[in-house]
Design a protein around this motif. Structure first.
Motif, PDB file in Angstrom:
ATOM      1  N   CYS A   1      45.182  50.817  43.779  1.00  0.00           N
ATOM      2  CA  CYS A   1      46.624  50.639  43.624  1.00  0.00           C
ATOM      3  C   CYS A   1      46.933  49.949  42.296  1.00  0.00           C
ATOM      4  N   GLU A   2      46.200  48.913  41.980  1.00  0.00           N
ATOM      5  CA  GLU A   2      46.404  48.214  40.704  1.00  0.00           C
ATOM      6  C   GLU A   2      46.162  49.134  39.515  1.00  0.00           C
ATOM      7  N   ASN A   3      45.258  50.077  39.679  1.00  0.00           N
ATOM      8  CA  ASN A   3      44.957  51.027  38.604  1.00  0.00           C
ATOM      9  C   ASN A   3      45.857  52.260  38.651  1.00  0.00           C
ATOM     10  N   LYS A   4      46.868  52.215  39.532  1.00  0.00           N
ATOM     11  CA  LYS A   4      47.836  53.310  39.687  1.00  0.00           C
ATOM     12  C   LYS A   4      47.206  54.614  40.175  1.00  0.00           C
TER      13      LYS A   4
ATOM     14  N   GLU B   1      32.731  37.636  46.821  1.00  0.00           N
ATOM     15  CA  GLU B   1      32.279  37.934  45.467  1.00  0.00           C
ATOM     16  C   GLU B   1      33.059  39.124  44.898  1.00  0.00           C
ATOM     17  N   ALA B   2      33.273  40.154  45.712  1.00  0.00           N
ATOM     18  CA  ALA B   2      34.036  41.330  45.274  1.00  0.00           C
ATOM     19  C   ALA B   2      35.481  40.942  44.958  1.00  0.00           C
ATOM     20  N   GLU B   3      36.061  40.081  45.775  1.00  0.00           N
ATOM     21  CA  GLU B   3      37.426  39.612  45.521  1.00  0.00           C
ATOM     22  C   GLU B   3      37.502  38.833  44.213  1.00  0.00           C
ATOM     23  N   ALA B   4      36.483  38.028  43.939  1.00  0.00           N
ATOM     24  CA  ALA B   4      36.447  37.274  42.682  1.00  0.00           C
ATOM     25  C   ALA B   4      36.338  38.219  41.482  1.00  0.00           C
ATOM     26  N   LEU B   5      35.534  39.255  41.621  1.00  0.00           N
ATOM     27  CA  LEU B   5      35.416  40.252  40.545  1.00  0.00           C
ATOM     28  C   LEU B   5      36.746  40.958  40.323  1.00  0.00           C
ATOM     29  N   LYS B   6      37.417  41.287  41.409  1.00  0.00           N
ATOM     30  CA  LYS B   6      38.729  41.936  41.307  1.00  0.00           C
ATOM     31  C   LYS B   6      39.715  41.009  40.609  1.00  0.00           C
ATOM     32  N   ALA B   7      39.717  39.745  40.975  1.00  0.00           N
ATOM     33  CA  ALA B   7      40.627  38.769  40.370  1.00  0.00           C
ATOM     34  C   ALA B   7      40.396  38.652  38.867  1.00  0.00           C
ATOM     35  N   ARG B   8      39.146  38.838  38.450  1.00  0.00           N
ATOM     36  CA  ARG B   8      38.808  38.794  37.017  1.00  0.00           C
ATOM     37  C   ARG B   8      38.987  40.157  36.357  1.00  0.00           C
ATOM     38  N   ARG B   9      39.534  41.121  37.144  1.00  0.00           N
ATOM     39  CA  ARG B   9      39.813  42.479  36.682  1.00  0.00           C
ATOM     40  C   ARG B   9      38.548  43.237  36.277  1.00  0.00           C
ATOM     41  N   LEU B  10      37.443  42.881  36.904  1.00  0.00           N
ATOM     42  CA  LEU B  10      36.172  43.589  36.702  1.00  0.00           C
ATOM     43  C   LEU B  10      36.069  44.629  37.824  1.00  0.00           C
ATOM     44  N   PHE B  11      36.959  45.612  37.757  1.00  0.00           N
ATOM     45  CA  PHE B  11      37.134  46.558  38.845  1.00  0.00           C
ATOM     46  C   PHE B  11      35.896  47.405  39.118  1.00  0.00           C
TER      47      PHE B  11
END
Length: 87
Positions: free
Chosen positions: A50-53, A11-21
Motif C-alpha cells: 500500500c505504501e508503495n502504491k 524485526e520486519a516492522e522495524a525494517l518497514k519503518a526504516r523504509r527498507l521494504f
C-alpha cells in the motif's frame, strides 16, 4: 531456542519503518514459510504494498489475512482503504 515468529515480525516492522521494504518483504516471506497462517505477516505485506502504491497487491495480502481470520478488522479496514484509494 530459536527466534520466535513475533521477534521476526518485530524485526520486519522495524525494517518497514526504516523504509527498507525489500529486506522487510524477504523476512516476512520467511515468516510465512514458517507459519503460513500468520495474519500479521500478510497485514504487514499489505501495508508495504500500500505504501508503495501497489494497491492490487495490497488488497490481495489483506484478503489473505481476512481469509485466515474473518475477525481481522485491520485487514478489512486496510483493504477498504485501498479500494477507496483506487477510486
Amino acid at each position: 531456542m530459536g527466534i520466535t515468529t513475533n521477534e521476526l515480525l518485530k524485526e520486519a516492522e522495524a525494517l518497514k519503518a526504516r523504509r527498507l521494504f525489500d529486506k522487510a518483504k524477504k523476512l516476512i516471506k520467511k515468516i510465512i514459510i514458517r507459519e503460513p497462517a500468520c495474519v500479521k505477516a500478510y497485514i504487514l505485506l499489505g501495508d508495504i504494498e500500500c505504501e508503495n502504491k501497489n494497491l492490487d497487491d495490497a488488497i490481495s495480502f489483506y484478503s489473505r489475512a481476512i481469509k485466515i481470520d474473518r475477525k481481522c478488522f485491520q485487514g478489512w479496514i486496510n483493504r477498504a482503504n485501498c479500494y477507496k484509494e483506487k477510486g
